[in-house]
Design a protein around this motif. Sequence first.
Motif, PDB file in Angstrom:
ATOM      1  N   GLY A  26       0.786  -1.227   0.000  1.00  0.00           N
ATOM      2  CA  GLY A  26       0.000   0.000   0.000  1.00  0.00           C
ATOM      3  C   GLY A  26       0.816   1.274   0.000  1.00  0.00           C
ATOM      4  O   GLY A  26       0.259   2.363   0.098  1.00  0.00           O
ATOM      5  N   HIS A  27       2.161   1.162  -0.121  1.00  0.00           N
ATOM      6  CA  HIS A  27       2.968   2.383  -0.044  1.00  0.00           C
ATOM      7  C   HIS A  27       2.707   3.322  -1.233  1.00  0.00           C
ATOM      8  O   HIS A  27       2.701   4.535  -1.081  1.00  0.00           O
ATOM      9  CB  HIS A  27       4.456   2.051   0.067  1.00  0.00           C
ATOM     10  N   ASP A  28       2.469   2.740  -2.403  1.00  0.00           N
ATOM     11  CA  ASP A  28       2.150   3.592  -3.554  1.00  0.00           C
ATOM     12  C   ASP A  28       0.819   4.297  -3.355  1.00  0.00           C
ATOM     13  O   ASP A  28       0.672   5.483  -3.683  1.00  0.00           O
ATOM     14  CB  ASP A  28       2.096   2.749  -4.837  1.00  0.00           C
ATOM     15  N   GLU A  29      -0.159   3.557  -2.824  1.00  0.00           N
ATOM     16  CA  GLU A  29      -1.479   4.145  -2.579  1.00  0.00           C
ATOM     17  C   GLU A  29      -1.394   5.266  -1.541  1.00  0.00           C
ATOM     18  O   GLU A  29      -2.086   6.278  -1.642  1.00  0.00           O
ATOM     19  CB  GLU A  29      -2.460   3.067  -2.112  1.00  0.00           C
ATOM     20  N   PHE A  30      -0.535   5.062  -0.531  1.00  0.00           N
ATOM     21  CA  PHE A  30      -0.359   6.098   0.489  1.00  0.00           C
ATOM     22  C   PHE A  30       0.185   7.381  -0.134  1.00  0.00           C
ATOM     23  O   PHE A  30      -0.353   8.476   0.090  1.00  0.00           O
ATOM     24  CB  PHE A  30       0.594   5.608   1.577  1.00  0.00           C
ATOM     25  N   SER A  31       1.241   7.250  -0.932  1.00  0.00           N
ATOM     26  CA  SER A  31       1.834   8.426  -1.584  1.00  0.00           C
ATOM     27  C   SER A  31       0.822   9.105  -2.503  1.00  0.00           C
ATOM     28  O   SER A  31       0.714  10.340  -2.537  1.00  0.00           O
ATOM     29  CB  SER A  31       3.073   8.015  -2.390  1.00  0.00           C
ATOM     30  N   ARG A  32       0.073   8.292  -3.229  1.00  0.00           N
ATOM     31  CA  ARG A  32      -0.925   8.851  -4.144  1.00  0.00           C
ATOM     32  C   ARG A  32      -2.031   9.581  -3.382  1.00  0.00           C
ATOM     33  O   ARG A  32      -2.472  10.656  -3.787  1.00  0.00           O
ATOM     34  CB  ARG A  32      -1.522   7.738  -5.004  1.00  0.00           C
ATOM     35  N   ALA A  33      -2.447   8.998  -2.264  1.00  0.00           N
ATOM     36  CA  ALA A  33      -3.506   9.619  -1.464  1.00  0.00           C
ATOM     37  C   ALA A  33      -3.050  10.964  -0.899  1.00  0.00           C
ATOM     38  O   ALA A  33      -3.823  11.928  -0.860  1.00  0.00           O
ATOM     39  CB  ALA A  33      -3.913   8.677  -0.326  1.00  0.00           C
ATOM     40  N   VAL A  34      -1.784  11.032  -0.475  1.00  0.00           N
ATOM     41  CA  VAL A  34      -1.256  12.307   0.038  1.00  0.00           C
ATOM     42  C   VAL A  34      -1.230  13.353  -1.074  1.00  0.00           C
ATOM     43  O   VAL A  34      -1.651  14.500  -0.881  1.00  0.00           O
ATOM     44  CB  VAL A  34       0.157  12.110   0.625  1.00  0.00           C
ATOM     45  N   ARG A  35      -0.758  12.949  -2.247  1.00  0.00           N
ATOM     46  CA  ARG A  35      -0.726  13.894  -3.375  1.00  0.00           C
ATOM     47  C   ARG A  35      -2.132  14.373  -3.737  1.00  0.00           C
ATOM     48  O   ARG A  35      -2.358  15.566  -3.965  1.00  0.00           O
ATOM     49  CB  ARG A  35      -0.080  13.233  -4.599  1.00  0.00           C
ATOM     50  N   ASP A  36      -3.068  13.437  -3.792  1.00  0.00           N
ATOM     51  CA  ASP A  36      -4.448  13.803  -4.142  1.00  0.00           C
ATOM     52  C   ASP A  36      -5.019  14.784  -3.129  1.00  0.00           C
ATOM     53  O   ASP A  36      -5.713  15.739  -3.491  1.00  0.00           O
ATOM     54  CB  ASP A  36      -5.328  12.543  -4.201  1.00  0.00           C
ATOM     55  N   ARG A  37      -4.714  14.543  -1.859  1.00  0.00           N
ATOM     56  CA  ARG A  37      -5.246  15.422  -0.812  1.00  0.00           C
ATOM     57  C   ARG A  37      -4.645  16.821  -0.910  1.00  0.00           C
ATOM     58  O   ARG A  37      -5.343  17.817  -0.691  1.00  0.00           O
ATOM     59  CB  ARG A  37      -4.964  14.812   0.557  1.00  0.00           C
ATOM     60  N   THR A  38      -3.357  16.912  -1.251  1.00  0.00           N
ATOM     61  CA  THR A  38      -2.740  18.240  -1.386  1.00  0.00           C
ATOM     62  C   THR A  38      -3.395  19.036  -2.515  1.00  0.00           C
ATOM     63  O   THR A  38      -3.535  20.254  -2.429  1.00  0.00           O
ATOM     64  CB  THR A  38      -1.223  18.126  -1.655  1.00  0.00           C
ATOM     65  N   LEU A  39      -3.815  18.325  -3.560  1.00  0.00           N
ATOM     66  CA  LEU A  39      -4.488  19.004  -4.683  1.00  0.00           C
ATOM     67  C   LEU A  39      -5.897  19.428  -4.301  1.00  0.00           C
ATOM     68  O   LEU A  39      -6.377  20.484  -4.734  1.00  0.00           O
ATOM     69  CB  LEU A  39      -4.540  18.068  -5.899  1.00  0.00           C
ATOM     70  N   GLU A  40      -6.558  18.621  -3.473  1.00  0.00           N
ATOM     71  CA  GLU A  40      -7.923  18.949  -3.060  1.00  0.00           C
ATOM     72  C   GLU A  40      -7.984  20.240  -2.254  1.00  0.00           C
ATOM     73  O   GLU A  40      -8.957  20.993  -2.345  1.00  0.00           O
ATOM     74  CB  GLU A  40      -8.504  17.796  -2.230  1.00  0.00           C
ATOM     75  N   VAL A  41      -6.960  20.485  -1.450  1.00  0.00           N
ATOM     76  CA  VAL A  41      -6.974  21.665  -0.566  1.00  0.00           C
ATOM     77  C   VAL A  41      -6.092  22.785  -1.113  1.00  0.00           C
ATOM     78  O   VAL A  41      -5.785  23.734  -0.391  1.00  0.00           O
ATOM     79  CB  VAL A  41      -6.529  21.279   0.860  1.00  0.00           C
ATOM     80  N   GLU A  42      -5.691  22.677  -2.364  1.00  0.00           N
ATOM     81  CA  GLU A  42      -4.729  23.612  -2.942  1.00  0.00           C
ATOM     82  C   GLU A  42      -5.190  25.066  -2.857  1.00  0.00           C
ATOM     83  O   GLU A  42      -4.383  25.976  -2.641  1.00  0.00           O
ATOM     84  CB  GLU A  42      -4.465  23.235  -4.405  1.00  0.00           C
ATOM     85  N   GLU A  43      -6.491  25.298  -2.999  1.00  0.00           N
ATOM     86  CA  GLU A  43      -6.999  26.677  -2.983  1.00  0.00           C
ATOM     87  C   GLU A  43      -6.915  27.308  -1.599  1.00  0.00           C
ATOM     88  O   GLU A  43      -6.756  28.521  -1.478  1.00  0.00           O
ATOM     89  CB  GLU A  43      -8.441  26.704  -3.488  1.00  0.00           C
ATOM     90  N   GLU A  44      -7.019  26.496  -0.554  1.00  0.00           N
ATOM     91  CA  GLU A  44      -6.987  27.058   0.800  1.00  0.00           C
ATOM     92  C   GLU A  44      -5.619  26.949   1.471  1.00  0.00           C
ATOM     93  O   GLU A  44      -5.316  27.709   2.391  1.00  0.00           O
ATOM     94  CB  GLU A  44      -8.043  26.371   1.669  1.00  0.00           C
ATOM     95  N   PHE A  45      -4.791  25.975   1.003  1.00  0.00           N
ATOM     96  CA  PHE A  45      -3.466  25.815   1.615  1.00  0.00           C
ATOM     97  C   PHE A  45      -2.540  25.185   0.581  1.00  0.00           C
ATOM     98  O   PHE A  45      -2.845  24.141   0.014  1.00  0.00           O
ATOM     99  CB  PHE A  45      -3.547  24.925   2.858  1.00  0.00           C
ATOM    100  N   LYS A  46      -1.414  25.810   0.361  1.00  0.00           N
ATOM    101  CA  LYS A  46      -0.477  25.347  -0.656  1.00  0.00           C
ATOM    102  C   LYS A  46       0.574  24.443  -0.039  1.00  0.00           C
ATOM    103  O   LYS A  46       1.422  24.880   0.754  1.00  0.00           O
ATOM    104  CB  LYS A  46       0.201  26.549  -1.331  1.00  0.00           C
ATOM    105  N   PHE A  47       0.533  23.162  -0.395  1.00  0.00           N
ATOM    106  CA  PHE A  47       1.547  22.214   0.048  1.00  0.00           C
ATOM    107  C   PHE A  47       2.624  22.063  -1.015  1.00  0.00           C
ATOM    108  O   PHE A  47       2.380  22.290  -2.203  1.00  0.00           O
ATOM    109  CB  PHE A  47       0.928  20.838   0.313  1.00  0.00           C
ATOM    110  N   SER A  48       3.809  21.652  -0.567  1.00  0.00           N
ATOM    111  CA  SER A  48       4.905  21.378  -1.492  1.00  0.00           C
ATOM    112  C   SER A  48       5.570  20.056  -1.090  1.00  0.00           C
ATOM    113  O   SER A  48       6.163  19.952  -0.016  1.00  0.00           O
ATOM    114  CB  SER A  48       5.935  22.515  -1.463  1.00  0.00           C
ATOM    115  N   ILE A  49       5.419  19.031  -1.955  1.00  0.00           N
ATOM    116  CA  ILE A  49       6.059  17.740  -1.683  1.00  0.00           C
ATOM    117  C   ILE A  49       7.492  17.816  -2.215  1.00  0.00           C
ATOM    118  O   ILE A  49       7.722  17.810  -3.421  1.00  0.00           O
ATOM    119  CB  ILE A  49       5.282  16.589  -2.352  1.00  0.00           C
ATOM    120  N   LEU A  50       8.445  17.899  -1.311  1.00  0.00           N
ATOM    121  CA  LEU A  50       9.841  18.095  -1.693  1.00  0.00           C
ATOM    122  C   LEU A  50      10.497  16.820  -2.205  1.00  0.00           C
ATOM    123  O   LEU A  50      11.313  16.870  -3.127  1.00  0.00           O
ATOM    124  CB  LEU A  50      10.624  18.645  -0.495  1.00  0.00           C
TER     125      LEU A  50
END
Length: 257
Positions: free
Chosen positions: A22-46
């Motif tokens: 599930g490690h790929d799914e975890f990374s994908r879920a984090v990325r998807d969540r950062t995009l969902e909240v992009e308008e209210e909070f800008k995340f940067s996955i380094l």
Amino acid sequence: MLSILQRYNWHGFAIVTSQIAGHDEFSRAVRDRTLEVEEEFKFSILHTIIVREPKDLEELANSEARIMLLYSTKDEARDIMETAEALEITGKNYVWIVTQSVIGSDLLTLTHFPVGMLDNLDRGCFGNFSVPRTIGDEARDIMETAEALEITGKNYVWIVTQSVIGSDLLTLTHFPVGMLGLHFETGNREVQLQIGRALEVFIEGARAFQQQHPHKLSPQLSCQGHGQIRWPHGELFYKSVSLSAGRLWQATAGRRG
């Protein structure tokens, strides 16, 4: 986990995983969540790092990342954090936020992890912060209440998930006779084994469906809004696959017996 970052206004972070199922799914879920909240909070996955061997963490040591999200098993996390400590990417200038799979239900594991580590339970954090109640604690309270209400003992059976039992078999002494725990493996080897079994179930279910209901197995469904919006035989197909799973399980159990 991202809620913790938002709360403290932390924008940049790194994703660190082992090769846990599930490690790929975890990374994908984090990325998807950062995009969902992009308008209210800008995340940067380094960085996104999959740790296969200790040297994989060297990239993290040479980066600007100070916040890490870790997804792995407890044993893998222990090795990862030992390497991270040797690379000097732990301590007061770094924060590691970990999933529940890292901590488990045994609070004794906290001694293996550095100050500044947080877990993703809403009830609290680790490190310099307060220690939360675990799933094991909650189950213990529930079972104490159940015992007081006389709904435990030889006339009752409680079937619990692995999250209740955890990896510490000593916790079993806190639970009543008659409780059954469901334990399942989550390693890559076991997941790969289950993929083969899942295909076998699907194929047997499809074959049984064709024999009992001679319908086409290619419904005219489309994501573009054309054709059928619902496959009328989908429920029958689902039941056929479910029954196939039960038959294969019984056959496997019979061979083991």
